[in-house]
Design an enzyme around this catalytic site. Structure first.
Site, PDB file in Angstrom:
ATOM      1  N   LYS A  22      11.945  12.363   5.485  1.00  0.00           N
ATOM      2  CA  LYS A  22      11.218  13.709   5.444  1.00  0.00           C
ATOM      3  C   LYS A  22      10.420  14.165   7.014  1.00  0.00           C
ATOM      4  CE  LYS A  22       6.507  13.248   4.722  1.00  0.00           C
ATOM      5  NZ  LYS A  22       5.722  14.011   5.263  1.00  0.00           N
ATOM      6  N   ASN A  23      10.140  13.313   7.764  1.00  0.00           N
ATOM      7  CA  ASN A  23       9.327  13.659   8.875  1.00  0.00           C
ATOM      8  C   ASN A  23      10.517  14.212   9.833  1.00  0.00           C
ATOM      9  OD1 ASN A  23       6.897  12.885   8.039  1.00  0.00           O
ATOM     10  ND2 ASN A  23       6.971  10.912   9.238  1.00  0.00           N
ATOM     11  N   ARG A  96       0.667  19.928   7.434  1.00  0.00           N
ATOM     12  CA  ARG A  96       0.583  20.378   8.645  1.00  0.00           C
ATOM     13  C   ARG A  96       1.821  20.664   9.544  1.00  0.00           C
ATOM     14  NH1 ARG A  96      -3.762  18.985  11.522  1.00  0.00           N
ATOM     15  NH2 ARG A  96      -2.676  18.512  13.326  1.00  0.00           N
ATOM     16  N   CYS A 120      -7.372  17.057   7.800  1.00  0.00           N
ATOM     17  CA  CYS A 120      -6.649  16.118   7.072  1.00  0.00           C
ATOM     18  C   CYS A 120      -7.574  14.844   6.761  1.00  0.00           C
ATOM     19  CB  CYS A 120      -5.582  15.708   8.234  1.00  0.00           C
ATOM     20  SG  CYS A 120      -4.437  14.438   7.737  1.00  0.00           S
ATOM     21  N   ARG A 125      -6.652  14.758  13.875  1.00  0.00           N
ATOM     22  CA  ARG A 125      -5.087  15.200  14.187  1.00  0.00           C
ATOM     23  C   ARG A 125      -5.237  16.878  14.689  1.00  0.00           C
ATOM     24  NH1 ARG A 125      -1.572  13.518   9.170  1.00  0.00           N
ATOM     25  NH2 ARG A 125       0.087  13.632  10.755  1.00  0.00           N
ATOM     26  N   PRO A 126      -5.984  16.894  15.793  1.00  0.00           N
ATOM     27  CA  PRO A 126      -6.049  18.233  16.190  1.00  0.00           C
ATOM     28  C   PRO A 126      -4.530  18.899  16.797  1.00  0.00           C
ATOM     29  CG  PRO A 126      -6.988  16.827  17.926  1.00  0.00           C
ATOM     30  CD  PRO A 126      -6.767  16.018  16.630  1.00  0.00           C
ATOM     31  N   VAL A 127      -4.338  20.126  17.020  1.00  0.00           N
ATOM     32  CA  VAL A 127      -3.236  20.494  17.546  1.00  0.00           C
ATOM     33  C   VAL A 127      -3.471  20.821  18.943  1.00  0.00           C
ATOM     34  CG1 VAL A 127      -2.216  21.183  15.257  1.00  0.00           C
ATOM     35  CG2 VAL A 127      -3.636  22.878  16.758  1.00  0.00           C
ATOM     36  N   ASP A 128      -4.322  20.564  19.679  1.00  0.00           N
ATOM     37  CA  ASP A 128      -4.336  20.991  21.114  1.00  0.00           C
ATOM     38  C   ASP A 128      -3.405  20.777  22.239  1.00  0.00           C
ATOM     39  OD1 ASP A 128      -6.888  20.511  19.586  1.00  0.00           O
ATOM     40  OD2 ASP A 128      -8.193  20.364  21.688  1.00  0.00           O
ATOM     41  N   LEU A 129      -2.862  19.602  21.869  1.00  0.00           N
ATOM     42  CA  LEU A 129      -1.286  19.191  22.826  1.00  0.00           C
ATOM     43  C   LEU A 129      -0.669  20.192  22.451  1.00  0.00           C
ATOM     44  CD1 LEU A 129      -1.284  15.404  22.769  1.00  0.00           C
ATOM     45  CD2 LEU A 129      -2.807  16.836  24.271  1.00  0.00           C
ATOM     46  N   ASP A 310       2.717   4.571   8.990  1.00  0.00           N
ATOM     47  CA  ASP A 310       2.779   5.086   7.798  1.00  0.00           C
ATOM     48  C   ASP A 310       3.251   3.887   6.803  1.00  0.00           C
ATOM     49  OD1 ASP A 310       2.197   7.540   8.299  1.00  0.00           O
ATOM     50  OD2 ASP A 310       4.289   8.335   8.543  1.00  0.00           O
ATOM     51  N   ILE A 332      -3.777   3.950  15.299  1.00  0.00           N
ATOM     52  CA  ILE A 332      -3.140   5.582  15.423  1.00  0.00           C
ATOM     53  C   ILE A 332      -4.086   6.436  14.826  1.00  0.00           C
ATOM     54  CG2 ILE A 332      -1.165   6.829  14.935  1.00  0.00           C
ATOM     55  CD1 ILE A 332      -0.588   4.533  16.547  1.00  0.00           C
ATOM     56  N   ARG A 402       5.068  14.613  -2.031  1.00  0.00           N
ATOM     57  CA  ARG A 402       5.099  15.168  -0.868  1.00  0.00           C
ATOM     58  C   ARG A 402       6.145  14.057   0.116  1.00  0.00           C
ATOM     59  NH1 ARG A 402       0.752  14.767   2.336  1.00  0.00           N
ATOM     60  NH2 ARG A 402       2.263  15.534   4.076  1.00  0.00           N
TER      61      ARG A 402
END
Length: 429
Positions: A22-23, A96, A120, A125-129, A310, A332, A402
Site C-alpha cells: 500500500k505504502n 495523508r 492524524c 506528522r506535519p508537512v513542513d519538510l 507499523d 517514530i 485502508r
C-alpha cells in the site's frame, strides 16, 4: 458500520499470499501525473486508500482503470493532460499520502492548489519538510485558508535538499517533484525504506534518472519529460510482518508467498528470539509455532532496516500472552499506543509511560468488544482475538480496510474463525 468478529482458539495452517505494498502503490499512482503516457502498475492492492487516491487522480485528469491481467491485479493510469490542479480538502483529508500530488502537479503543469491533510490520530506528522523541498526546487509556496498554493511557471530547478530529520513521505515527495526539474537535485538525509527503491525503479522505467534510493543520499538528474511504463509494485512488508505475527500468535504453520522476508529481518529476528520458527523459501517464508508458549522480548521502533513502527502494535498483541515482561519503545510517532487500552479490554496487562509500554504476559486473553483507533492498531486487535477465549468483536474496521486486502479471507483460508459483520448486522462469512 462493519465489524469483524473472531472466535479464538484455532491454529493457522496454510498459505497466505502477500499483496502489493500500500505504502508504495499510492506514491506510484501519483507518479502517473508526471507523464501524458499510460503507467501500468501490476501486483496492485485493492484497498480503501488506493480507491481514495484514484478518486483524487480522476479529478485531476487521470484515467484510472482497474483490471485483472496476466500478472494479477493491475491498474492503468493515464493523464493525457492535467485538467485540474486543485486537490480539495474533502478528498485529501481521507488519506495523508494524497498530499503528494502537489509536487507532480507543479513539476508538470507549473501550479497546484492542494489542501493541507489535517491532523492524524498517531501524531502531528506535519508537512513542513514536503513544502521546504518543493520550495527548494524553485516553487513559490503560499498558505491560505488551509490550502497550499504552489507556482513554478518556468518549471522547477535542481537543488540541494537537506532534511533535518528522516522523513519517508518528504523524501518520496521530493523525488516525485525533482524528476522533471531542470538540473541536478541531491536529497541529503533521505529515508532508506524499500518503498523508496520501488519508487526509483518505477520512475527510472518511465525515463527518469534517479540514483541512490535506499541510501541517505539520493541524486536526481532532471529530464524534460517522462514516458509510460509497466511496473510491479513491491510486496507489502507490513502485511507480510502482520501475518507472520498472527501465525506466531495462533500457532500452527503458515507459508507467506509473494513475499520478501529480507524486508522484515528486524521482526523475524524478534520472532525467532521469542521462540517461533522462521524458514525462508524461494518466494517468501514459513512461520511455525508448535504450541509452546512464546518468551517475552523487547523491541524499539526505528527507521528501516530497524523494527518498523507499523508493526509495533501487532508485536504488542503478540507479547500479551508471552512468558515474562517485554518493553516496547516507540521512537517514530507519538500517540501510537492507543491500541493498548483496547488490548487491556481483552485482559492484557499493559502499562504505558511516555514512549514506552511494558507488557506482562498473561495466561489467557478473553474475548470482548473492542474498537480500532488506527490502521495498524485495528489489526493488532484481530491478532489478539485469534487466541482470546470466546468471541472478540472489532468495530470501526474502516481503518483496517485502508491497508489490508481480504483479511478475513486470507486468515479464514488458514483455519481462523473470523467473519465480517455488515453494518446492518448481517454476518458475511
Amino acid at each position: 458500520m462493519d465489524r469483524i468478529a473472531i472466535i479464538g482458539g484455532a491454529q493457522l495452517n496454510g498459505t497466505i499470499p502477500v499483496s502489493g505494498a500500500k505504502n508504495s502503490a499510492i506514491k506510484l499512482m501519483a507518479a502517473s501525473l508526471l507523464t501524458d503516457e499510460p503507467l501500468r502498475l501490476t501486483n496492485m492492492p485493492r484497498l480503501a486508500d488506493t480507491r481514495f487516491l484514484g478518486k483524487l487522480l480522476t479529478r485531476l485528469g487521470v484515467q484510472v482503470t482497474e483490471s485483472d491481467g496476466p500478472d494479477g491485479q493491475q491498474t492503468l493510469l493515464h493523464a493525457p493532460e492535467i485538467t485540474s490542479g486543485f486537490a480539495p480538502y474533502d478528498l485529501v483529508r481521507q488519506m495523508r499520502a494524497s498530499f503528494n500530488v502537489l509536487g507532480p502537479l507543479v513539476a508538470r503543469s507549473g501550479q497546484a492548489k492542494v489542501s493541507l491533510p489535517g491532523g492524524c490520530t498517531i501524531g502531528a506528522r506535519p508537512v513542513d519538510l514536503h513544502l521546504q523541498a518543493i520550495e527548494a526546487l524553485g516553487a513559490k509556496i503560499d498558505l491560505h485558508e488551509g490550502y497550499v498554493y504552489a507556482q513554478a511557471p518556468r518549471g522547477l530547478k535542481g537543488a540541494e535538499i537537506r532534511f533535518p530529520f528522516v522523513s519517508v513521505g518528504a523524501t518520496e515527495h521530493a523525488m516525485l517533484a525533482a524528476v522533471l526539474a531542470d538540473g541536478v537535485s541531491v536529497i541529503h538525509n533521505a529515508a532508506c525504506e524499500p518503498e523508496l527503491v520501488d519508487l526509483q525503479e518505477c520512475l527510472n522505467a518511465m525515463g527518469a534518472k534517479v540514483e541512490g534510493a535506499g541510501t541517505p543520499t539520493v541524486t536526481i538528474t532532471g529530464v524534460p519529460r517522462l514516458h509510460g511504463a509497466t511496473h510491479a509494485v513491491i510486496p507489502d512488508r507490513i502485511e507480510m510482518g502482520t501475518y507472520a505475527v498472527a501465525a506466531a500468535m495462533a500457532g500452527g504453520e503458515v507459508r507467506l508467498s509473494n513475499a520478501r522476508p529480507g524486508l522484515i529481518d528486524a521482526l523475524l529476528d524478534k520472532l525467532k528470539e521469542a521462540g517461533a520458527s522462521v524458514e525462508e523459501t524461494a518466494d517468501g517464508c514459513i512461520i511455525r509455532r508448535n504450541g509452546q508458549r512464546l518468551t517475552a522480548v523487547d523491541i524499539e521502533t526505528a527507521p528501516f532496516p530497524g523494527f518498523a513502527t507499523d508493526l509495533q502494535a501487532q508485536f504488542m498483541a503478540l507479547m500479551t500472552t508471552a512468558k515474562g515482561e517485554s518493553r516496547i519503545r516507540e521512537t517514530i510517532f507519538e500517540n501510537r499506543f492507543m491500541h493498548a487500552p483496547e488490548l487491556m479490554r481483552l485482559g492484557a496487562d499493559i502499562s504505558v509511560s511516555g514512549g514506552e509500554a511494558r507488557v506482562r504476559g498473561v495466561d489467557q486473553l478473553e474475548g470482548a468488544q473492542v474498537m480500532a483507533t488506527d490502521l495498524r492498531a485495528s489489526v493488532s486487535l484481530v491478532i489478539a482475538g485469534l487466541v482470546a477465549r470466546g468471541e472478540t468483536t472489532v468495530s470501526r474496521i474502516y481503518h483496517l480496510d485502508r491497508g489490508f486486502e481480504r483479511l478475513e479471507e486470507k486468515l479464514g483460508a488458514c483455519g481462523a474463525q473470523v467473519r465480517r459483520i455488515k453494518g446492518d448486522g448481517e454476518a458475511e462469512l
